[in-house]
Enzyme design. Structure first.
Site, PDB file in Angstrom:
ATOM      1  N   THR A   1       0.762  -1.155   0.059  1.00 30.19           N
ATOM      2  CA  THR A   1       0.027  -0.056  -0.071  1.00 30.19           C
ATOM      3  C   THR A   1       0.839   1.253   0.108  1.00 30.19           C
ATOM      4  O   THR A   1       0.441   2.368  -0.479  1.00 30.19           O
ATOM      5  CB  THR A   1      -0.980  -0.053   1.343  1.00 30.19           C
TER       6      THR A   1
ATOM      7  N   THR B   1       1.130  -4.242   4.438  1.00 24.94           N
ATOM      8  CA  THR B   1       0.731  -4.771   5.489  1.00 24.94           C
ATOM      9  C   THR B   1       0.087  -5.987   5.756  1.00 24.94           C
ATOM     10  O   THR B   1      -0.039  -6.565   6.730  1.00 24.94           O
ATOM     11  CB  THR B   1       0.069  -3.469   6.387  1.00 24.94           C
ATOM     12  N   ASP B   2      -0.543  -6.643   4.761  1.00 29.37           N
ATOM     13  CA  ASP B   2      -1.374  -7.881   4.819  1.00 29.37           C
ATOM     14  C   ASP B   2      -0.449  -8.684   5.328  1.00 29.37           C
ATOM     15  O   ASP B   2      -0.999  -9.706   6.300  1.00 29.37           O
ATOM     16  CB  ASP B   2      -1.939  -8.167   3.166  1.00 29.37           C
TER      17      ASP B   2
END
Length: 338
Positions: free
Chosen positions: A14, A89-90
């Protein structure tokens, strides 16, 4: 004063995503773009920015991370003092843990990212990069293992989990809390994490796959018997409570444990799997007696990653049991039932 040399490696995520013509945001920015967006970095460290991949966090693989670990080792040998890995960040809680297992911890390694894209109001990427580089430049982090830095908090890779899908405070360490923070441009350490899992030093030569199966209310485990024929070499069973599955699934777990290593975890976010408290069918004592390996405090996701790396390195069943035995706790000694 000579500034520390810090490598900034971007894997995508992201923090690198901008709006695409097709709608939504996708990875477009490079490591150079990310570093250039934070002019304060020039007073913190001497940086080299490198884009290794441009992928969403969910698409990273263990092979990708093996390449990153090798890159870090090479750059540390060439004189770099620390490194920051930037990604989506997943999977930060996963990739930080894998990198912790594949590196020796002699240099600070910090993983960071962003919950908001760079075009969003209140984008958190620049602040996270600044805090991450500040942490990587602090020699006190050497020997503490890989850490995750977001929202000015420093978390151990061993414990960190993503606990919210959207908040900038999404990362927490259930059961322990963060180990420190970055405040007023300085690192403040509040505790020293235990590196209670040994790094995986053997080459990852086998294409071993590990299944993660969650057994909740009224599950009977009918998926477990087909795992071997699907090509899995190991399994993680995510149970309930202190490491419990429905009684009707216990024999399926037992049969699977005769075919492959089976690690027992819990869906509860904090606390370890018990080893000697409950004795009913499907309890932790019952499953351990049937061959399951208790995972200690590891989440099911991290247990799957550790088991995968161990199997890919050719570890024996005894090696695997030892790897999941936390230091300072006597091993489970439940005798098999007649």
């Amino acid at each position: 004063m000579t500034l520390p040399r810090i490598l900034v490696v971007s894997l995508g995520g992201t923090i690198t995503m901008t709006t695409s013509a097709a709608g939504g945001i996708t990875p477009t920015l490079t490591a150079e773009h990310l570093v250039a967006s934070v002019p304060q970095l020039s007073s913190v460290a001497s940086l080299e920015a490198l884009t290794r991949f441009s992928l969403p966090g969910a698409s990273l693989s263990i092979q990708n991370l093996t390449e990153v670990a090798t890159l870090l080792k090479d750059r540390f040998a060439a004189g770099f003092d620390g490194a920051v890995v930037v990604q989506g960040t997943d999977t930060i809680e996963d990739t930080a843990f894998v990198l912790d297992l594949l590196t020796d911890g002699t240099h600070p390694v910090v993983v960071t990212g962003a919950m908001r894209g760079p075009q969003a109001a209140g984008a958190d990427g620049p602040a996270n990069i600044l805090a991450a580089v500040t942490a990587a430049a602090d020699r006190r982090l050497a020997g503490l293992g890989v850490v995750v830095v977001l929202n000015d908090e420093i978390h151990s890779a061993r414990w960190v989990q993503k606990s919210h899908t959207g908040l900038t405070s999404a990362f927490t360490s259930p059961g322990t809390g963060c180990i420190g923070m970055v405040s007023e441009g300085r690192v403040e350490l509040m505790m020293t994490p235990q590196r209670d899992i040994a790094p995986v030093k053997e080459a990852l030569q086998h294409d071993s796959r590990v299944a993660l199966v969650s057994l909740g209310l009224d599950e009977d485990g009918r998926l477990l018997p087909v795992l071997a024929e699907l090509g899995y070499s190991g399994a993680v069973v995510e149970g309930m409570g202190a490491g419990h599955v429905p009684a009707g699934a216990a024999e399926a777990v037992a049969r699977l444990a005769t075919e492959m290593p089976v690690v027992l975890c819990t869906r509860v976010r904090a606390g370890r799997v018990f080893t000697k408290t409950y004795g009913f069918p499907g309890s932790e004592m019952d499953l351990i007696a049937k061959g399951a390996i208790p995972c200690g405090h590891l989440s099911a996701g991290k247990a799957r990653l550790l088991l995968t790396l161990l199997l890919r390195s050719g570890a024996s069943t005894d090696d695997i049991r030892q790897a999941f035995q936390p230091r300072g706790i006597a091993p489970a000694t439940v005798s098999p039932k007649d």
